[in-house]
Design a protein around this motif. Structure first.
Motif, short mmCIF file in Angstrom:
data_model
loop_
_atom_site.label_atom_id
_atom_site.label_comp_id
_atom_site.label_asym_id
_atom_site.label_seq_id
_atom_site.Cartn_x
_atom_site.Cartn_y
_atom_site.Cartn_z
N ILE A 4 -10.09 126.13 108.72
CA ILE A 4 -9.36 124.86 108.74
C ILE A 4 -9.54 124.10 107.41
O ILE A 4 -8.60 123.54 106.86
N LEU A 5 -10.78 124.10 106.90
CA LEU A 5 -11.04 123.39 105.64
C LEU A 5 -10.35 124.07 104.46
O LEU A 5 -9.84 123.41 103.56
N GLY A 6 -10.32 125.41 104.50
CA GLY A 6 -9.72 126.17 103.40
C GLY A 6 -8.21 126.08 103.39
O GLY A 6 -7.56 126.17 102.34
N ALA A 7 -7.61 125.90 104.57
CA ALA A 7 -6.14 125.84 104.66
C ALA A 7 -5.61 124.46 104.30
O ALA A 7 -4.40 124.25 104.21
N TYR A 8 -6.52 123.50 104.07
CA TYR A 8 -6.08 122.13 103.78
C TYR A 8 -5.35 122.05 102.45
O TYR A 8 -5.76 122.63 101.45
N SER A 9 -4.25 121.32 102.44
CA SER A 9 -3.64 120.96 101.15
C SER A 9 -3.04 119.57 101.30
O SER A 9 -2.63 119.18 102.39
N PHE A 10 -3.06 118.83 100.22
CA PHE A 10 -2.52 117.47 100.26
C PHE A 10 -1.20 117.46 99.51
O PHE A 10 -1.17 117.57 98.29
N SER A 49 7.54 117.02 96.36
CA SER A 49 8.88 117.15 96.92
C SER A 49 8.96 118.39 97.80
O SER A 49 9.60 118.39 98.85
N THR A 50 8.33 119.47 97.34
CA THR A 50 8.31 120.68 98.16
C THR A 50 6.94 120.78 98.83
O THR A 50 5.92 120.83 98.16
N LYS A 51 6.96 120.79 100.14
CA LYS A 51 5.70 120.86 100.89
C LYS A 51 5.26 122.31 101.01
O LYS A 51 6.10 123.21 101.11
#
Ligand code: BES
Ligand code: ZN
Ligand code: ZN
Length: 487
Positions: free
Chosen positions: A113-119, A124-126
Motif C-alpha cells: 500500500i505504501l509503495g503504490a502511493y502516488s500524489f 493533468s494525467t493521473k
C-alpha cells in the motif's frame, strides 16, 4: 487494492503476476525458478533490487534477510517498479519466518500500500492504479499450526496503518493555499463524522477566550485565521488515556524573520505533525483500539505583513509564562506551547506526545530519515523507539541537559523563543516546550521532532518523493502495544 489470504499453495493460484522474494542471495530456494535468466540479466538479489521477467510474468526482489523492515521496503520498491504495467493481480508467498509472529505478513501488506502511493492531485494525467488484487499464500506454513485468524488481523491492521499513512501524506503534500487552517479543521470534521470520533474546533474567538495569545500572535499576519482542533476516540473501558499534539503550520514563511527562498520551499510540510495526528486518529478509530486517544492540532499559517508579530515582542502563553520573541521563524514552539497547555487542561492523560517539524537542527543532527525523541523520562522515549523499530521508522533519543536549558534565558521575560547558541537547536527547542508541560505530566511527555523524515525530496524505501507520513506508523505501534499491557 484488495488483499486475499489463502492456504492454497502458490502454484495453484491464478494471477497475472507472481512476486518472488530472494532472501540472503539464496538462489537455491525452490521459489527461485529462473536462476539462469536472473544470472543472465545480472540480478544479484541485493536488498531492494528488483527484476521483472515479463515473459514469465514473474517479479523478483531481493532482501538481505527476512524481517519486517526489509520485506516492507522490498515489496514497496517492487510495486513501484511495476507501476505503468498492465498487471491487475499479483500472488506472493507469506515469507513468514515464525509460526506465531505475523510481523512479516503485516509489513508486506504495508509495503504494497505504501509503495503504490502516488500524489497526482496537481497532474493533468493521473497515474493509473492497475494493480488491484493481491493474493497472499500461506503455503510456507504447511506443516505448522497456522493461525488464520491472527494472519487476518495482521492483514487488517497493516491495511489500516498504511492507508492512514497515505492519508497523512496526501494532507501534507497539498499546497498551502488548498490546505490552510480552516481546511485542516474540515478534514478533521469529515474524519470525525465518517469514523465516529468527536471533534471540537476552536476559532479565533474561542482561542482568545482560552488565552492562546502566542498561537494567535503567530497567526496574525495571515489571511487564513487559525484553528485548534480536538479529535477524540473514546472507547468504553479504555486501558489508558493518550494525548497527541501536532504542529500544524500550513505554511511557514518564517514571518518577519523571513526564510531565505531556498529554505522556504517545502514549508507546506510544516503541517506534518498535525497531519500525522489526523492519520493516527483515523487508524485508531478504524482499529477500534481500547485506548482513549485525544488528538490536538494547532493549525496556523506563519506569514509577513503590517500586523505580523515581531522580534522584540513579548508574548504571554496560556499558562501565563512570558516569552521574548527574538526570531519569528521559531514559531512552532509558540503554537505548541499554547496547544500543549490547552491539551493538559482538557485531558488528564497517561501519556502526552507531540509531533512537530520543529527544527532544522534535528535534520542536521540525525539526518533526513530519523526522528528525534526528547523528554524528561526514559519510559515514553524508549517505548517510542521500540515501537518505531517494528513500524519501520527511524527514531533516536536526544538527551536534555541543564546547561543547554540556560541558553533560553531572557533578560526581559521568563524565557526566550530561541537559544543564544548556534548548537543543540533540536534539544533547546524541546527544552523550550518543557516549560509548558505541567509538573504532574513531566514524566509522561515525549517530544517527537519529525523535521527530517516528514518531507524528503526523493524516494527512500517505502516512502515516496515528498511527504512520508512520519510518526503515524510508530505511534500506532506504540498504542497497539499499550493495549497488550496490564494497567
Ligand atoms: N519549520 C521549521 C523547522 C524545519 C526546518 C522543518 C527544516 C523542516 C525542515 C521551524 O519553524 C523553524 O524555522 N525553525 C528554526 C528555528 C530557529 C529560528 C531557532 C530553524 O530550525 O532554523
Ligand atoms: Zn519556522
Ligand atoms: Zn515551522
Amino acid at each position: 487494492m484488495n488483499f486475499e489470504l489463502t492456504i492454497s499453495p502458490i502454484n495453484e493460484i491464478e494471477s497475472a503476476l507472481e512476486l518472488i522474494i530472494v532472501a540472503n542471495k539464496n538462489f537455491k530456494h525452490h521459489f527461485v525458478q529462473d536462476k539462469k535468466l536472473l544470472k543472465k540479466v545480472g540480478f544479484l538479489g541485493e536488498q531492494d533490487e528488483t527484476c521483472l521477467l515479463v515473459e514469465k510474468d514473474r517479479l523478483y526482489v531481493g532482501v538481505d534477510a527476512i524481517n519486517g523492515a526489509n520485506v516492507r521496503t522490498a515489496v514497496a520498491t517492487a510495486v513501484r517498479g511495476i507501476s505503468g504495467t498492465q498487471y491487475k493481480s499479483l500472488k506472493v508467498a507469506s515469507y513468514m519466518n515464525n509460526a506465531k509472529c505475523t510481523a512479516v505478513l503485516r509489513a508486506m501488506v504495508e509495503g504494497f500500500i505504501l509503495g503504490a502511493y502516488s500524489f497526482d492531485t496537481y497532474k493533468s494525467t493521473k497515474s493509473k492504479r492497475t494493480l488491484k488484487e493481491i493474493i497472499i499464500s500461506l503455503e510456507e506454513y504447511h506443516g505448522y499450526e497456522l493461525d488464520m485468524e491472527k494472519c487476518a488481523i495482521s492483514l487488517n491492521n497493516g491495511q489500516i496503518t498504511a492507508e492512514a499513512t497515505n492519508f497523512t501524506r496526501d494532507i501534507v503534500n497539498t499546497t498551502p493555499d488548498d490546505c490552510y487552517p480552516a481546511v485542516m479543521a474540515e478534514i478533521a470534521e469529515t474524519l470525525a463524522k465518517n469514523n465516529g470520533l468527536t471533534c471540537k474546533v476552536l476559532k479565533p474567538k474561542e482561542l482568545k477566550k482560552e488565552k492562546m495569545e502566542t498561537l494567535l500572535a503567530v497567526a496574525r499576519a495571515s489571511r487564513h485565521t487559525p484553528r485548534v482542533i480536538h479529535l477524540s476516540h473514546k472507547p468504553e473501558h479504555p486501558k489508558a488515556i493518550v494525548t497527541l499534539v501536532g504542529k500544524g503550520l500550513t505554511y511557514d514563511s518564517g514571518g518577519l524573520s523571513l526564510k531565505p527562498s531556498d529554505y522556504m520551499v517545502t514549508m507546506k510540510s510544516d503541517k506534518s505533525g498535525g497531519s500525522a495526528v489526523l492519520g493516527i486518529m483515523k487508524a485508531v478509530s478504524e482499529m477500534n483500539l481500547p485506548i482513549e486517544v485525544h488528538g490536538f492540532i494547532g493549525a496556523v499559517e506563519n506569514m509577513i505583513g503590517g500586523d505580523a508579530y515581531k522580534p522584540d515582542d513579548v508574548l504571554v502563553a496560556k499558562n501565563g509564562k512570558t516569552i521574548e520573541i527574538r526570531n519569528t521563524d521559531a514559531e512552532g514552539r509558540l503554537v505548541l506551547a499554547d496547544v500543549l497547555c490547552y491539551a493538559q487542561q482538557e485531558v488528564q492523560a497517561d501519556y502526552i506526545f507531540d509531533f512537530a517539524t520543529l527544527t532544522g537542527a534535528s535534520v542536521v543532527g540525525v539526518g533526513h530519515y530519523t526522528s528525534s525523541i526528547m523528554g524528561n523520562a526514559d519510559l515514553p522515549k524508549d517505548a517510542i523507539i521500540t515501537a518505531s523499530k517494528s513500524a519501520g521508522e527511524f527514531a533516536t533519543k536526544l538527551d536534555f541537559n541543564r546547561y543547554l536549558k540556560k541558553s533560553l534565558k531572557s533578560e526581559i521575560a521568563d524565557i526566550c523563543n530561541i537559544s543564544n547558541t548556534r548548537y543543540g537547536g533540536a534539544i533547546t527547542a524541546g527544552q523550550f516546550l518543557e516549560e509548558f508541560i505541567d509538573k504532574e505530566h513531566k514524566e509522561k511527555w515525549a517530544h517527537i521532532d519529525i523535521a527530517g523524515p516528514a518531507f524528503v525530496e526523493h524516494i527512500w524505501g517505502e516512502n515516496p518523493h515528498g511527504a512520508s507520513g512520519a510518526g503515524v506508523r510508530m505511534m500506532l505501534r506504540f498504542l497497539e502495544k499499550l493495549t497488550k499491557e496490564k494497567k
